[in-house]
Motif scaffolding. Structure first.
Motif, PDB file in Angstrom:
ATOM      1  N   SER A   1       1.017  17.033   9.908  1.00 22.19           N
ATOM      2  CA  SER A   1       1.493  17.122  11.284  1.00 22.19           C
ATOM      3  C   SER A   1       2.418  15.966  11.674  1.00 22.19           C
ATOM      4  O   SER A   1       2.981  15.967  12.757  1.00 22.19           O
ATOM      5  N   VAL A   2       2.607  14.964  10.806  1.00 28.91           N
ATOM      6  CA  VAL A   2       3.414  13.799  11.143  1.00 28.91           C
ATOM      7  C   VAL A   2       4.896  14.108  10.969  1.00 28.91           C
ATOM      8  O   VAL A   2       5.361  14.366   9.861  1.00 28.91           O
ATOM      9  N   THR A   3       5.596  14.128  12.084  1.00 24.80           N
ATOM     10  CA  THR A   3       7.042  14.336  12.094  1.00 24.80           C
ATOM     11  C   THR A   3       7.658  13.375  13.086  1.00 24.80           C
ATOM     12  O   THR A   3       6.979  12.811  13.928  1.00 24.80           O
ATOM     13  N   GLY A   4       8.950  13.193  12.998  1.00 29.56           N
ATOM     14  CA  GLY A   4       9.661  12.345  13.947  1.00 29.56           C
ATOM     15  C   GLY A   4       9.421  10.864  13.719  1.00 29.56           C
ATOM     16  O   GLY A   4       8.805  10.453  12.742  1.00 29.56           O
ATOM     17  N   GLU A   5       9.940  10.068  14.635  1.00 30.72           N
ATOM     18  CA  GLU A   5       9.836   8.616  14.545  1.00 30.72           C
ATOM     19  C   GLU A   5       8.380   8.173  14.573  1.00 30.72           C
ATOM     20  O   GLU A   5       7.591   8.666  15.380  1.00 30.72           O
TER      21      GLU A   5
ATOM     22  N   TRP B   1       0.837  -1.192   0.000  1.00 26.48           N
ATOM     23  CA  TRP B   1       0.000   0.000   0.000  1.00 26.48           C
ATOM     24  C   TRP B   1       0.872   1.240   0.000  1.00 26.48           C
ATOM     25  O   TRP B   1       2.070   1.170   0.241  1.00 26.48           O
ATOM     26  N   SER B   2       0.248   2.364  -0.290  1.00 29.23           N
ATOM     27  CA  SER B   2       0.920   3.653  -0.253  1.00 29.23           C
ATOM     28  C   SER B   2      -0.039   4.648   0.378  1.00 29.23           C
ATOM     29  O   SER B   2      -1.239   4.629   0.073  1.00 29.23           O
ATOM     30  N   ALA B   3       0.467   5.500   1.253  1.00 23.02           N
ATOM     31  CA  ALA B   3      -0.404   6.470   1.927  1.00 23.02           C
ATOM     32  C   ALA B   3       0.376   7.740   2.230  1.00 23.02           C
ATOM     33  O   ALA B   3       1.601   7.716   2.384  1.00 23.02           O
ATOM     34  N   ARG B   4      -0.381   8.826   2.340  1.00 25.69           N
ATOM     35  CA  ARG B   4       0.202  10.116   2.707  1.00 25.69           C
ATOM     36  C   ARG B   4      -0.261  10.472   4.111  1.00 25.69           C
ATOM     37  O   ARG B   4      -1.452  10.566   4.366  1.00 25.69           O
TER      38      ARG B   4
ATOM     39  N   PRO C   1      -2.252   3.917   8.893  1.00 25.64           N
ATOM     40  CA  PRO C   1      -2.952   4.482  10.055  1.00 25.64           C
ATOM     41  C   PRO C   1      -4.252   5.169   9.620  1.00 25.64           C
ATOM     42  O   PRO C   1      -4.357   5.673   8.502  1.00 25.64           O
ATOM     43  N   LYS C   2      -5.224   5.189  10.511  1.00 24.87           N
ATOM     44  CA  LYS C   2      -6.573   5.658  10.188  1.00 24.87           C
ATOM     45  C   LYS C   2      -6.647   7.074   9.616  1.00 24.87           C
ATOM     46  O   LYS C   2      -7.414   7.332   8.728  1.00 24.87           O
ATOM     47  N   ASN C   3      -5.853   8.012  10.101  1.00 30.04           N
ATOM     48  CA  ASN C   3      -5.971   9.386   9.624  1.00 30.04           C
ATOM     49  C   ASN C   3      -5.067   9.690   8.420  1.00 30.04           C
ATOM     50  O   ASN C   3      -4.970  10.831   8.001  1.00 30.04           O
ATOM     51  N   TRP C   4      -4.413   8.661   7.846  1.00 33.05           N
ATOM     52  CA  TRP C   4      -3.579   8.847   6.665  1.00 33.05           C
ATOM     53  C   TRP C   4      -4.429   8.671   5.416  1.00 33.05           C
ATOM     54  O   TRP C   4      -5.430   7.960   5.435  1.00 33.05           O
TER      55      TRP C   4
END
Length: 160
Positions: free
Chosen positions: A71-75, A64-67, A84-87
């Motif tokens: 707000s997603v930064t760091g590990e 799969w591929s998702a964006r 993940p659900k909000n991607w």
């Protein structure tokens, strides 16, 4: 002028910044560690590469591929079986890895342009189902070997 032509023709670096391990409920997890905690992940993808497509198991992860949200930064620690659900992305439901071939996991660090993503670097990792099956709790597979989470973080810091 010659220097600018060379730099525009280069591919972005691929850095060994992905580890995989097993979660407490049997799911397979990826640990994505960018070089900077402020770097925004623009895309994450999982791909299954097999020699033969015949006899593919419909329950096995195909990819799969998702964006992720801006707000997603760091590990990040994510399940490989679905984004993940909000991607933003879609994946076929999966409950196991294929024993054939190998998997590639990567994430892109860069910035969005008006029509595309300008890639600064790619965090990558590859593994086979057998690599994950042999892991004990707390162990991660990265760069062709077993590591603890702390060892993987040190490895990623050295790669950066």
């Amino acid at each position: 002028m010659a220097l600018s032509l060379l730099t525009t023709g280069c591919s972005p670096p691929e850095l060994q910044l992905v580890a995989v391990g097993k979660g407490p409920h049997g799911d397979v997890l990826a640990l994505l560690r960018p070089c900077s905690n402020a770097a925004h992940m623009e895309e994450v993808s999982i791909q299954h590469v097999a020699e033969e497509a015949d006899g593919a198991d419909p329950e096995a992860l195909d990819g799969w591929s998702a964006r992720p949200p801006q707000s997603v930064t760091g590990e990040q620690q994510i399940s490989l079986y679905q984004p993940p659900k909000n991607w933003h992305g879609a994946a076929q439901p999966a409950s196991k890895l294929s024993s054939a071939g190998f998997y590639s996991v990567d994430f892109i660090i860069g910035r969005k342009d008006a029509q595309s993503i300008i890639v600064k670097y790619r965090g990558i990792g590859t593994f086979k189902a057998v690599d994950v099956d042999g892991l004990a709790p707390g162990q991660w597979w990265a760069d062709g070997k077993v590591m603890s989470r702390a060892q993987f973080r040190e490895h990623a810091d050295d790669v950066c």
